[in-house]
Enzyme design. Structure first.
Site, PDB file in Angstrom:
ATOM      1  CE  LYS A   1       3.536  -5.815   3.559  1.00 29.51           C
ATOM      2  NZ  LYS A   1       3.037  -4.685   4.405  1.00 29.51           N
TER       3      LYS A   1
ATOM      4  CG  ASP B   1       0.522  -4.105   2.012  1.00 30.45           C
ATOM      5  OD1 ASP B   1       0.794  -5.011   2.824  1.00 30.45           O
ATOM      6  OD2 ASP B   1       1.274  -3.126   1.806  1.00 30.45           O
TER       7      ASP B   1
ATOM      8  CD  GLU C   1       8.348  -0.216   7.065  1.00 31.21           C
ATOM      9  OE1 GLU C   1       7.400  -0.968   6.734  1.00 31.21           O
ATOM     10  OE2 GLU C   1       8.471   0.939   6.633  1.00 31.21           O
TER      11      GLU C   1
ATOM     12  CD  GLU D   1       1.056  -1.648   7.788  1.00 27.78           C
ATOM     13  OE1 GLU D   1       0.768  -0.818   8.686  1.00 27.78           O
ATOM     14  OE2 GLU D   1       1.445  -1.317   6.662  1.00 27.78           O
TER      15      GLU D   1
ATOM     16  CG  ASP E   1      -0.342  -0.098   2.526  1.00 31.15           C
ATOM     17  OD1 ASP E   1       0.903  -0.216   2.601  1.00 31.15           O
ATOM     18  OD2 ASP E   1      -1.071  -0.054   3.537  1.00 31.15           O
ATOM     19  CB  SER E   2       4.578   1.675  -0.268  1.00 30.77           C
ATOM     20  OG  SER E   2       4.735   0.590  -1.146  1.00 30.77           O
TER      21      SER E   2
HETATM   22  O1  KIV Z   1       3.716  -1.079   1.477  1.00 32.34           O
HETATM   23  C1  KIV Z   1       4.877  -1.509   1.324  1.00 32.34           C
HETATM   24  O2  KIV Z   1       5.514  -1.365   0.269  1.00 32.34           O
HETATM   25  C2  KIV Z   1       5.479  -2.223   2.439  1.00 32.34           C
HETATM   26  C3  KIV Z   1       6.946  -2.514   2.384  1.00 32.34           C
HETATM   27  C4  KIV Z   1       7.735  -1.284   2.503  1.00 32.34           C
HETATM   28  C5  KIV Z   1       7.339  -3.554   3.346  1.00 32.34           C
HETATM   29  O3  KIV Z   1       4.807  -2.554   3.373  1.00 32.34           O
END
Ligand code: KIV
Length: 271
Positions: A120, A92, A189, A122, A53-54
Protein backbone atom coordinates in the site's frame (compact mmCIF):
# COMPACT_ATOMS: atom_id res chain seq x y z
CA UNK A 1 -28.51 -20.64 12.12
CA UNK A 2 -27.66 -16.99 12.93
CA UNK A 3 -25.69 -15.14 10.27
CA UNK A 4 -22.05 -14.72 11.16
CA UNK A 5 -18.67 -14.62 9.45
CA UNK A 6 -17.01 -18.06 9.40
CA UNK A 7 -13.37 -19.16 9.27
CA UNK A 8 -11.89 -18.51 5.82
CA UNK A 9 -11.93 -21.77 3.88
CA UNK A 10 -9.48 -20.80 1.14
CA UNK A 11 -6.96 -18.05 0.44
CA UNK A 12 -8.42 -14.67 -0.51
CA UNK A 13 -6.97 -13.21 -3.72
CA UNK A 14 -7.27 -9.98 -5.67
CA UNK A 15 -9.74 -11.83 -7.92
CA UNK A 16 -11.86 -12.81 -4.88
CA UNK A 17 -12.15 -9.14 -3.93
CA UNK A 18 -12.99 -7.98 -7.47
CA UNK A 19 -15.74 -10.59 -7.61
CA UNK A 20 -17.09 -9.45 -4.24
CA UNK A 21 -17.27 -5.88 -5.57
CA UNK A 22 -19.06 -7.09 -8.70
CA UNK A 23 -21.51 -9.09 -6.57
CA UNK A 24 -22.11 -6.18 -4.19
CA UNK A 25 -20.75 -8.22 -1.27
CA UNK A 26 -18.80 -6.19 1.27
CA UNK A 27 -15.47 -7.39 2.66
CA UNK A 28 -13.53 -6.61 5.78
CA UNK A 29 -10.03 -5.36 6.46
CA UNK A 30 -8.30 -5.07 9.83
CA UNK A 31 -5.02 -3.24 10.41
CA UNK A 32 -3.06 -5.46 12.82
CA UNK A 33 0.53 -6.23 13.59
CA UNK A 34 1.21 -9.67 15.10
CA UNK A 35 0.79 -13.41 14.59
CA UNK A 36 -1.88 -14.30 17.22
CA UNK A 37 -4.19 -11.49 16.13
CA UNK A 38 -3.64 -12.45 12.48
CA UNK A 39 -4.58 -16.06 13.29
CA UNK A 40 -7.71 -14.86 15.08
CA UNK A 41 -8.64 -12.77 12.05
CA UNK A 42 -8.37 -15.85 9.81
CA UNK A 43 -10.60 -17.83 12.19
CA UNK A 44 -13.22 -15.07 12.21
CA UNK A 45 -13.39 -14.63 8.43
CA UNK A 46 -11.55 -11.31 7.96
CA UNK A 47 -10.78 -11.28 4.23
CA UNK A 48 -7.91 -8.76 4.20
CA UNK A 49 -5.25 -7.70 6.69
CA UNK A 50 -3.18 -4.55 6.63
CA UNK A 51 0.14 -4.22 8.37
CA UNK A 52 -0.23 -0.47 8.44
CA UNK A 53 2.49 1.98 9.26
CA UNK A 54 -0.05 3.05 11.91
CA UNK A 55 2.07 0.61 13.92
CA UNK A 56 4.26 3.65 14.58
CA UNK A 57 1.51 4.98 16.82
CA UNK A 58 -0.41 1.86 17.87
CA UNK A 59 2.58 -0.29 18.81
CA UNK A 60 5.77 1.79 18.88
CA UNK A 61 4.63 4.95 20.66
CA UNK A 62 5.46 7.56 18.00
CA UNK A 63 3.22 10.60 17.35
CA UNK A 64 2.88 9.90 13.62
CA UNK A 65 3.70 7.30 10.97
CA UNK A 66 6.70 9.28 9.72
CA UNK A 67 9.43 7.62 11.84
CA UNK A 68 8.44 4.07 10.76
CA UNK A 69 11.22 2.21 8.94
CA UNK A 70 11.34 -0.61 6.39
CA UNK A 71 12.92 -2.88 9.02
CA UNK A 72 10.00 -2.31 11.42
CA UNK A 73 7.48 -2.96 8.63
CA UNK A 74 9.26 -6.16 7.56
CA UNK A 75 9.41 -7.46 11.15
CA UNK A 76 5.63 -7.06 11.54
CA UNK A 77 4.72 -8.31 8.04
CA UNK A 78 6.71 -11.49 8.77
CA UNK A 79 4.89 -11.96 12.09
CA UNK A 80 1.43 -11.52 10.52
CA UNK A 81 2.28 -13.80 7.59
CA UNK A 82 3.34 -16.55 10.02
CA UNK A 83 -0.03 -16.32 11.81
CA UNK A 84 -2.38 -16.27 8.82
CA UNK A 85 -2.36 -18.31 5.62
CA UNK A 86 -5.79 -17.37 4.21
CA UNK A 87 -6.43 -13.63 4.39
CA UNK A 88 -4.94 -11.35 1.75
CA UNK A 89 -2.05 -9.53 3.45
CA UNK A 90 -1.15 -5.94 2.59
CA UNK A 91 1.94 -4.17 3.84
CA UNK A 92 2.46 -0.41 3.91
CA UNK A 93 5.52 1.11 2.30
CA UNK A 94 6.60 3.62 4.95
CA UNK A 95 7.42 7.31 4.62
CA UNK A 96 9.76 8.23 1.76
CA UNK A 97 10.47 4.65 0.68
CA UNK A 98 8.61 5.07 -2.66
CA UNK A 99 9.49 8.64 -3.65
CA UNK A 100 10.67 7.32 -7.03
CA UNK A 101 9.41 4.27 -8.98
CA UNK A 102 12.85 2.63 -8.61
CA UNK A 103 12.85 3.08 -4.83
CA UNK A 104 9.28 1.73 -4.75
CA UNK A 105 10.32 -1.39 -6.68
CA UNK A 106 13.22 -2.12 -4.33
CA UNK A 107 11.19 -1.62 -1.17
CA UNK A 108 7.99 -3.29 -2.43
CA UNK A 109 10.11 -6.34 -3.27
CA UNK A 110 11.29 -6.50 0.36
CA UNK A 111 7.72 -6.23 1.73
CA UNK A 112 6.51 -8.97 -0.66
CA UNK A 113 9.44 -11.22 0.29
CA UNK A 114 8.51 -10.73 3.96
CA UNK A 115 5.12 -12.34 3.21
CA UNK A 116 2.77 -9.62 1.95
CA UNK A 117 0.54 -10.21 -1.07
CA UNK A 118 0.17 -6.50 -1.87
CA UNK A 119 1.81 -3.20 -0.96
CA UNK A 120 0.00 0.00 0.00
CA UNK A 121 1.23 3.47 -0.94
CA UNK A 122 -0.19 6.90 -0.11
CA UNK A 123 -0.66 9.59 -2.74
CA UNK A 124 -2.43 10.76 -5.86
CA UNK A 125 -1.87 10.81 -9.60
CA UNK A 126 1.88 11.39 -9.20
CA UNK A 127 2.03 7.71 -8.17
CA UNK A 128 0.42 6.42 -11.39
CA UNK A 129 3.80 5.57 -13.02
CA UNK A 130 4.83 3.74 -9.82
CA UNK A 131 1.57 1.77 -9.75
CA UNK A 132 2.07 0.84 -13.40
CA UNK A 133 5.66 -0.23 -12.82
CA UNK A 134 4.86 -2.39 -9.76
CA UNK A 135 1.70 -4.01 -11.12
CA UNK A 136 3.29 -4.79 -14.52
CA UNK A 137 6.02 -6.61 -12.59
CA UNK A 138 3.50 -8.66 -10.61
CA UNK A 139 3.31 -6.67 -7.38
CA UNK A 140 -0.33 -5.83 -6.54
CA UNK A 141 -0.85 -2.29 -5.23
CA UNK A 142 -3.37 -0.73 -2.88
CA UNK A 143 -3.53 3.05 -3.32
CA UNK A 144 -4.51 5.37 -0.44
CA UNK A 145 -6.27 8.73 -0.90
CA UNK A 146 -8.07 11.32 1.23
CA UNK A 147 -6.32 11.76 4.57
CA UNK A 148 -2.87 10.34 3.89
CA UNK A 149 -1.13 10.32 7.28
CA UNK A 150 2.41 10.34 5.86
CA UNK A 151 1.58 13.84 4.51
CA UNK A 152 0.15 15.09 7.82
CA UNK A 153 2.47 18.11 7.91
CA UNK A 154 1.52 19.12 4.37
CA UNK A 155 -2.19 18.61 5.09
CA UNK A 156 -2.00 20.67 8.29
CA UNK A 157 -3.22 17.92 10.61
CA UNK A 158 -5.35 14.78 10.68
CA UNK A 159 -8.44 16.31 9.06
CA UNK A 160 -11.25 15.31 6.70
CA UNK A 161 -10.33 15.78 3.03
CA UNK A 162 -12.55 16.65 0.06
CA UNK A 163 -15.24 18.71 1.75
CA UNK A 164 -15.02 21.44 -0.89
CA UNK A 165 -15.73 20.79 -4.57
CA UNK A 166 -12.21 21.53 -5.75
CA UNK A 167 -10.47 19.08 -3.41
CA UNK A 168 -13.23 16.48 -3.94
CA UNK A 169 -12.66 16.74 -7.70
CA UNK A 170 -8.91 16.33 -7.22
CA UNK A 171 -9.36 13.17 -5.13
CA UNK A 172 -11.80 11.72 -7.66
CA UNK A 173 -9.40 12.48 -10.50
CA UNK A 174 -6.51 10.88 -8.56
CA UNK A 175 -8.63 7.77 -8.00
CA UNK A 176 -9.43 7.47 -11.70
CA UNK A 177 -5.78 7.85 -12.72
CA UNK A 178 -4.59 5.26 -10.18
CA UNK A 179 -7.35 2.88 -11.32
CA UNK A 180 -6.29 3.31 -14.95
CA UNK A 181 -2.64 2.76 -13.97
CA UNK A 182 -3.63 -0.68 -12.64
CA UNK A 183 -4.07 -0.25 -8.86
CA UNK A 184 -5.82 -3.26 -7.33
CA UNK A 185 -7.45 -1.66 -4.28
CA UNK A 186 -8.02 1.83 -2.94
CA UNK A 187 -8.13 2.93 0.70
CA UNK A 188 -10.22 6.09 1.16
CA UNK A 189 -9.56 7.73 4.51
CA UNK A 190 -11.64 10.51 6.07
CA UNK A 191 -13.62 11.78 3.12
CA UNK A 192 -17.32 12.77 3.09
CA UNK A 193 -19.79 9.93 2.57
CA UNK A 194 -20.93 11.29 -0.80
CA UNK A 195 -17.36 11.39 -2.14
CA UNK A 196 -16.69 7.84 -0.88
CA UNK A 197 -19.82 6.72 -2.76
CA UNK A 198 -18.97 8.59 -5.96
CA UNK A 199 -15.43 7.22 -6.12
CA UNK A 200 -16.61 3.67 -5.36
CA UNK A 201 -19.14 3.87 -8.20
CA UNK A 202 -16.59 5.35 -10.62
CA UNK A 203 -13.52 3.11 -10.25
CA UNK A 204 -13.22 -0.56 -11.17
CA UNK A 205 -10.98 -1.46 -8.23
CA UNK A 206 -12.62 -2.26 -4.87
CA UNK A 207 -12.53 0.61 -2.36
CA UNK A 208 -11.87 0.21 1.37
CA UNK A 209 -13.18 3.03 3.54
CA UNK A 210 -12.09 4.33 6.91
CA UNK A 211 -14.17 7.37 7.77
CA UNK A 212 -15.47 7.36 4.17
CA UNK A 213 -19.08 6.39 4.84
CA UNK A 214 -21.02 3.14 4.32
CA UNK A 215 -20.95 2.94 0.51
CA UNK A 216 -17.35 1.77 -0.05
CA UNK A 217 -16.83 -1.87 -1.07
CA UNK A 218 -15.10 -2.67 2.21
CA UNK A 219 -14.19 -1.14 5.56
CA UNK A 220 -10.93 -1.07 7.48
CA UNK A 221 -10.41 -0.37 11.17
CA UNK A 222 -7.29 -0.54 13.30
CA UNK A 223 -7.34 -3.44 15.79
CA UNK A 224 -6.51 -1.09 18.71
CA UNK A 225 -9.70 0.89 17.96
CA UNK A 226 -11.85 -2.25 17.57
CA UNK A 227 -10.63 -3.44 20.98
CA UNK A 228 -10.89 -0.10 22.78
CA UNK A 229 -7.14 0.34 23.31
CA UNK A 230 -6.98 3.86 21.87
CA UNK A 231 -7.02 6.69 24.40
CA UNK A 232 -8.75 9.21 22.12
CA UNK A 233 -10.44 7.14 19.41
CA UNK A 234 -11.22 8.84 16.08
CA UNK A 235 -14.88 9.57 15.26
CA UNK A 236 -14.96 6.92 12.52
CA UNK A 237 -13.83 4.07 14.77
CA UNK A 238 -15.83 1.89 17.13
CA UNK A 239 -15.01 -0.25 20.14
CA UNK A 240 -16.69 -3.59 19.28
CA UNK A 241 -15.28 -5.36 22.36
CA UNK A 242 -17.70 -3.67 24.76
CA UNK A 243 -20.73 -5.26 23.12
CA UNK A 244 -19.11 -8.53 22.09
CA UNK A 245 -17.33 -9.41 25.33
CA UNK A 246 -14.27 -11.13 23.85
CA UNK A 247 -11.79 -10.59 21.03
CA UNK A 248 -13.15 -13.12 18.50
CA UNK A 249 -16.62 -11.80 19.23
CA UNK A 250 -15.47 -8.22 18.60
CA UNK A 251 -13.97 -9.16 15.21
CA UNK A 252 -17.12 -11.09 14.28
CA UNK A 253 -19.39 -8.23 15.33
CA UNK A 254 -17.34 -5.75 13.29
CA UNK A 255 -17.50 -8.03 10.23
CA UNK A 256 -21.19 -8.72 10.72
CA UNK A 257 -22.07 -5.03 11.10
CA UNK A 258 -20.09 -4.06 7.98
CA UNK A 259 -21.52 -6.87 5.88
CA UNK A 260 -25.01 -6.13 7.15
CA UNK A 261 -24.73 -2.41 6.31
CA UNK A 262 -25.01 -1.40 9.99
CA UNK A 263 -21.47 0.01 10.32
CA UNK A 264 -20.46 2.70 9.66
CA UNK A 265 -23.57 4.73 10.44
CA UNK A 266 -23.83 8.54 10.26
CA UNK A 267 -22.22 8.91 13.72
CA UNK A 268 -19.08 7.24 12.38
CA UNK A 269 -18.99 9.04 9.00
CA UNK A 270 -18.39 12.57 7.73
CA UNK A 271 -20.65 14.84 5.68
O1 KIV B 1 -1.56 2.50 8.54
C1 KIV B 1 -2.74 2.12 8.60
O2 KIV B 1 -3.16 1.35 9.48
C2 KIV B 1 -3.65 2.59 7.56
C3 KIV B 1 -5.11 2.36 7.75
C4 KIV B 1 -5.64 3.18 8.84
C5 KIV B 1 -5.86 2.51 6.49
O3 KIV B 1 -3.21 3.14 6.59
Amino acid sequence: MPYGPQELSKPVTVQTLRKMKADGEKFICVALYDAPMAAMAQRTGVETLLIGDSLGMTVLGYDSTIPVTMEQMIYHVEAVARGNKKSLIMGDLPFMTYATPEQALTNATRIMQAGAHMVKIEGGAWLAPTVKMLTERGIPVCAHLGLTPQSVHKLGGFRVQGRDDERAGEILDDAVQLDEAGADLLVLECVPTELGKRITETVTMPTIGIGAGPHTDAQVLVINDILGLTEKPPKFSKNFLVEAGDIPGALRKYAEDVKGGIFPDADHSFS
